[in-house]
Scaffold this motif. Structure first.
Motif, PDB file in Angstrom:
ATOM      1  N   UNK A  28      -6.077 -16.464  14.508  1.00  0.00           N
ATOM      2  CA  UNK A  28      -5.699 -16.702  12.885  1.00  0.00           C
ATOM      3  C   UNK A  28      -4.492 -15.856  11.934  1.00  0.00           C
ATOM      4  N   UNK A  29      -3.314 -16.694  11.941  1.00  0.00           N
ATOM      5  CA  UNK A  29      -2.277 -16.086  10.730  1.00  0.00           C
ATOM      6  C   UNK A  29      -2.205 -16.661   9.447  1.00  0.00           C
ATOM      7  N   UNK A  30      -2.087 -15.333   8.633  1.00  0.00           N
ATOM      8  CA  UNK A  30      -1.971 -15.580   7.474  1.00  0.00           C
ATOM      9  C   UNK A  30      -1.120 -15.073   7.125  1.00  0.00           C
ATOM     10  N   UNK A  31      -0.080 -15.867   6.480  1.00  0.00           N
ATOM     11  CA  UNK A  31       1.180 -14.883   5.643  1.00  0.00           C
ATOM     12  C   UNK A  31       1.262 -15.896   3.563  1.00  0.00           C
ATOM     13  N   UNK A  32       1.233 -14.619   3.697  1.00  0.00           N
ATOM     14  CA  UNK A  32       0.767 -14.310   1.795  1.00  0.00           C
ATOM     15  C   UNK A  32       1.815 -12.953   0.717  1.00  0.00           C
ATOM     16  N   UNK A  33       2.322 -13.403  -0.418  1.00  0.00           N
ATOM     17  CA  UNK A  33       3.070 -12.214  -0.671  1.00  0.00           C
ATOM     18  C   UNK A  33       1.736 -11.581  -2.017  1.00  0.00           C
ATOM     19  N   UNK A  34       1.944 -10.276  -1.594  1.00  0.00           N
ATOM     20  CA  UNK A  34       0.944  -9.461  -3.465  1.00  0.00           C
ATOM     21  C   UNK A  34       0.945 -10.946  -4.459  1.00  0.00           C
ATOM     22  N   UNK A  35       2.536 -11.147  -4.708  1.00  0.00           N
ATOM     23  CA  UNK A  35       2.874 -11.142  -6.714  1.00  0.00           C
ATOM     24  C   UNK A  35       3.674 -11.565  -6.335  1.00  0.00           C
ATOM     25  N   UNK A  36       4.444 -12.463  -7.512  1.00  0.00           N
ATOM     26  CA  UNK A  36       4.990 -13.074  -7.488  1.00  0.00           C
ATOM     27  C   UNK A  36       7.050 -12.647  -7.491  1.00  0.00           C
ATOM     28  N   UNK A  37       7.720 -13.382  -7.525  1.00  0.00           N
ATOM     29  CA  UNK A  37       9.101 -12.314  -7.577  1.00  0.00           C
ATOM     30  C   UNK A  37       9.168 -11.031  -8.604  1.00  0.00           C
ATOM     31  N   UNK A  38      10.406  -9.514  -8.445  1.00  0.00           N
ATOM     32  CA  UNK A  38      10.344  -9.189  -9.343  1.00  0.00           C
ATOM     33  C   UNK A  38      11.238  -9.397 -10.052  1.00  0.00           C
ATOM     34  N   UNK A  39      11.398  -8.951 -11.233  1.00  0.00           N
ATOM     35  CA  UNK A  39      11.843  -9.349 -12.323  1.00  0.00           C
ATOM     36  C   UNK A  39      12.607  -7.996 -12.918  1.00  0.00           C
TER      37      UNK A  39
END
Length: 749
Positions: free
Chosen positions: A332-343
């Motif tokens: 089971x492969x899970x790919x995600x990001x910890x938050x939106x793109x950084x400004x």
């Protein structure tokens, strides 16, 4: 299980359902679980989500499984990672914001994850899984992130059998400060070293070496949490990868947003008629920029894209190895990001991310001076606000805000043996705390009643395993609050109630009251949050605001505070520690990888230092003490046997005071005295430096220099070594001192 249908969107208690595990899965059929936690990547940056960065291996996983378009996370890394791994809300596990901004006396913000909130790893390890964590681990108190421990909240105290990675919010990708388990280690040798490749090498080795204790020929299933530094700043990538993107972003962020949105609509990732969020403050129209600005900003995005694409290629090596082993179909492969793109790169971007604290950000000309090196070892770069907005297409704002751009990120899930769908899209609402119960469901693992002899609290997340087989309604799901440093939000069945409190996320000193009005958006029909409906829907606002209050009260979210408040408390803690020590720091011998918050205040004060050296190799080079690195650092070295005091600024400029002759073989009793003046209008202070061996003066010189009070999140202090980027150029990072160091004492004025 996931909720579907058209239940009353204001049903009280909708957020209280907790994990109920599925029936146990037979031991021999249990899937492996591989999570890739990408850092600071927005909804519109993977190519499988319409993005302009080539991520063929993420796309490969998406084609074999599911893309979730209504998945939300906390808007900052420590909070989201703690929530994902524990299955509980960030404030519940005491990390409502970033762990480096922890506050004593605030239960939701002291960064001390309770023992009753056991992780996915702890549960799976108790059920027979091999458990591995690699890469970023930054959700623990500052004072615990040192080789002295305690190690309760390190990966191996949180259910992982093995850990290899870094204990900070980001890393110099060329010279990371690395640990294996709880022991500092040097990076592997090699001129082409990059931490993303290293993490893949280590991951493959862990997968290959696992076995069931005492059971010859049997291999345990594994749970791996692979948390790259990419694509958090600094955006580092091999030069040839950066060149692959040469010219690809010359059209600018406005055209990029339009192209990404078009692709997203065509793919069914967002509904037809979706409008882009309005440009925020600090993001000019691309057509309004001067040629030099366009040249600079395009280069910034080239480096970011290369950083993400290179990490994707390394992830592909892990997938390939699982394929070779015949295990990929049951992983089971899970790919995600910890938050939106950084400004956090501010309106103009930064050649050195540490410049975010400077009173005056670097100009276009100052940034352009690093154009040829952008993304390489001589820069620690971050891109401009405009690219963060483009990366979050079509959503509004970015990391640290509670608008969609801060919280809605990609989620890809694949499990060929367990999920029949291929390349399908799911619009079901999901939140970061849902990942843990979903994995427990998929592996048939009951939630442990006791972990490390401590009774466990229920997980607050809900399994979304039902979505593996059937798509739901974006209007379904529970209500879920989000809060970060005064930015508030409640998500409820396609509606978002949100405040605009702190939006200039690159300004750490922003401080306001907390009386901003609620904004209301129908994010099913208006994902870009272009139409505030608060004035036309007062009853919905009132009921959603009441639900927000109901959810946050038992989780110690109030009182709200600003990020700036935490900085003042850090200063107060530093003063208290200084008073407790009487201005003295003593070390019996070499120590390393000490975070800046635990280091003696060599950056900020005048001081004297004494150190006894023995067994000295003639003409040797080594660090006596060092803090920071090549772009912001202070250190005392032997350089070919000659004592040398070094100061580096954030631009890589350097001054030094060096003894004219090397020390003799054998022993030395070195004294370093540094008297500094108050900085002038130019930011420079005078450093009066004296170096002695016993009573004999070896060097005395006064230099004027602008030493930054902040070198960056990943920089550390050490005695007898210089981990990370070295202060002395050309020095091998982490190399031990070529002799014996003892009786080290710092005295501060």
């Amino acid at each position: 299980m996931a909720q579907h249908g058209t239940a009353d969107p204001f049903q009280p208690g909708a957020s209280t359902t907790t994990h109920q595990p599925a029936a146990p899965v037979r031991q021999e059929t249990r899937p492996n679980v591989l999570i890739w936690m990408v850092d600071d990547v927005g909804f519109g940056q993977f190519s499988s989500f319409g993005g302009l960065v080539d991520t063929p291996n993420i796309d490969r996983v998406a084609r074999s499984g599911l893309r979730y378009t209504n998945y939300h996370t906390a808007p900052i890394c420590s909070a989201s990672r703690a929530a994902m791994l524990t299955g509980r809300n960030p404030h519940t596990v005491h990390i409502g914001g970033h762990a480096t901004a922890a506050r004593e006396g605030f239960l939701a913000h002291d960064a001390r994850i309770p023992a009753g909130a056991g992780t996915i790893a702890a549960n799976l390890n108790a059920a027979g899984y091999a458990t591995f964590a690699l890469g970023k681990w930054d959700h623990l108190p500052n004072e615990e992130a040192s080789p002295a421990g305690p190690f309760t909240r390190w990966a191996q105290g949180q259910g992982f059998e093995q850990f290899y990675g870094f204990m900070a919010a980001d890393a110099d990708q060329w010279n990371p400060v690395l640990y294996r388990g709880t022991t500092p280690v040097m990076k592997p040798k090699g001129a082409d070293y990059h931490v993303s490749a290293d993490l893949a090498d280590q991951a493959i080795a862990m997968i290959d070496q696992r076995s069931a204790p005492g059971e010859q020929g049997r291999t345990r299933p594994f749970f791996m949490y692979w948390a790259t530094g990419a694509a958090h700043a600094p955006h580092h990538a091999p030069k040839e990868w950066i060149e692959r993107y040469k010219g690809k972003f010359d059209q600018g962020w406005d055209a990029a947003r339009a192209a990404v949105l078009k692709s997203q609509i065509a793919a069914g990732l967002v509904p037809k008629g979706t409008k882009l969020a309005p440009r925020p403050e600090g993001m000019p129209a691309w057509d309004s920029l001067a040629p030099d600005e366009r040249k600079l900003f395009a280069r910034q995005m080239e480096a970011f894209a290369a950083s993400l694409a290179y990490a994707d290629a390394q992830f592909g090596r892990i997938l390939d190895r699982l394929q070779e082993r015949g295990e990929l179909d049951n992983t089971m492969v899970v790919i995600t990001s910890d938050n939106g793109a950084s400004a956090e790169g501010a309106p103009g971007g930064l050649y050195n991310e540490a410049e975010v604290t400077s009173a005056k950000p670097p100009s276009t000309a100052e940034n352009l001076a690093f154009y040829d090196d952008w993304g390489g070892p001589r820069t620690y770069p971050h891109y401009a606000v405009g690219w963060a907005v483009a990366g979050n297409t079509p959503y509004r704002y970015f990391k640290q805000t509670t608008h969609e751009g801060g919280t809605r990120v990609p989620l890809v899930v694949s499990w060929p043996k367990g999920i029949a769908a291929r390349g399908a899209i799911r619009q079901d609402f999901a939140y970061v705390s849902d990942v843990a119960p979903t994995i427990l469901d998929a592996t048939g693992t009951p939630l442990a009643k006791v972990v490390n002899n401590v009774p466990q609290t229920p997980m607050e997340g809900q399994s979304i395993a039902a979505t593996f087989n059937a798509a739901g309604d974006p209007r379904g799901g529970r209500a879920q609050y989000v809060e970060l440093y005064g930015n508030k939000k409640l998500m409820w069945q396609g509606w978002s109630l949100v405040t605009s409190h702190r939006l200039r996320t690159w300004d750490w000193q922003t401080a306001k009251t907390f009386n901003e009005p609620w904004e209301l958006y129908d994010v099913v029909n208006d994902p870009g949050e272009t139409r505030d409906l608060a004035s036309s829907e007062p009853e919905r606002v009132a009921r959603m605001a009441a639900e927000f209050d109901r959810q946050v009260q038992p989780r110690n979210v109030f009182p709200l505070f600003n990020l700036a408040d935490t900085g003042a408390e850090s200063v107060m803690r530093g003063r208290a520690e200084f008073a407790r020590r009487g201005g003295q720091w003593r070390y019996a011998g070499p120590v390393g990888s000490i975070s800046s918050g635990l280091a003696p205040p060599v950056i900020a004060r005048s001081f004297s230092m004494t150190v006894a050296i023995d067994n000295l190799t003639p003409g040797a080079t080594g660090a006596i003490f060092a803090q920071g690195g090549q772009m912001g650092g202070i250190g005392f070295y032997l350089n070919q046997g000659r004592p040398q005091f070094i100061l580096n600024d954030l631009r890589g400029n350097s001054v030094s005071v060096t003894a004219p002759a090397p020390l003799a073989q054998g022993k030395a009793d070195l004294h370093l005295e540094v008297a500094r003046s108050t900085p002038g209008a130019d930011g420079k202070a005078e450093f009066d430096v004296t170096i002695r061996d016993g009573e004999r003066i070896l060097a005395h010189q006064a230099v004027r220099f602008a030493l930054s009070p902040y070198f960056g999140l990943s920089e550390v202090f050490g005695i007898g070594g210089d981990a990370g980027s070295p202060v002395l150029r050309g020095y091998e990072a982490g190399a031990p001192f070529p002799g014996r160091i003892s009786d080290v004492q710092f005295d501060f004025k």
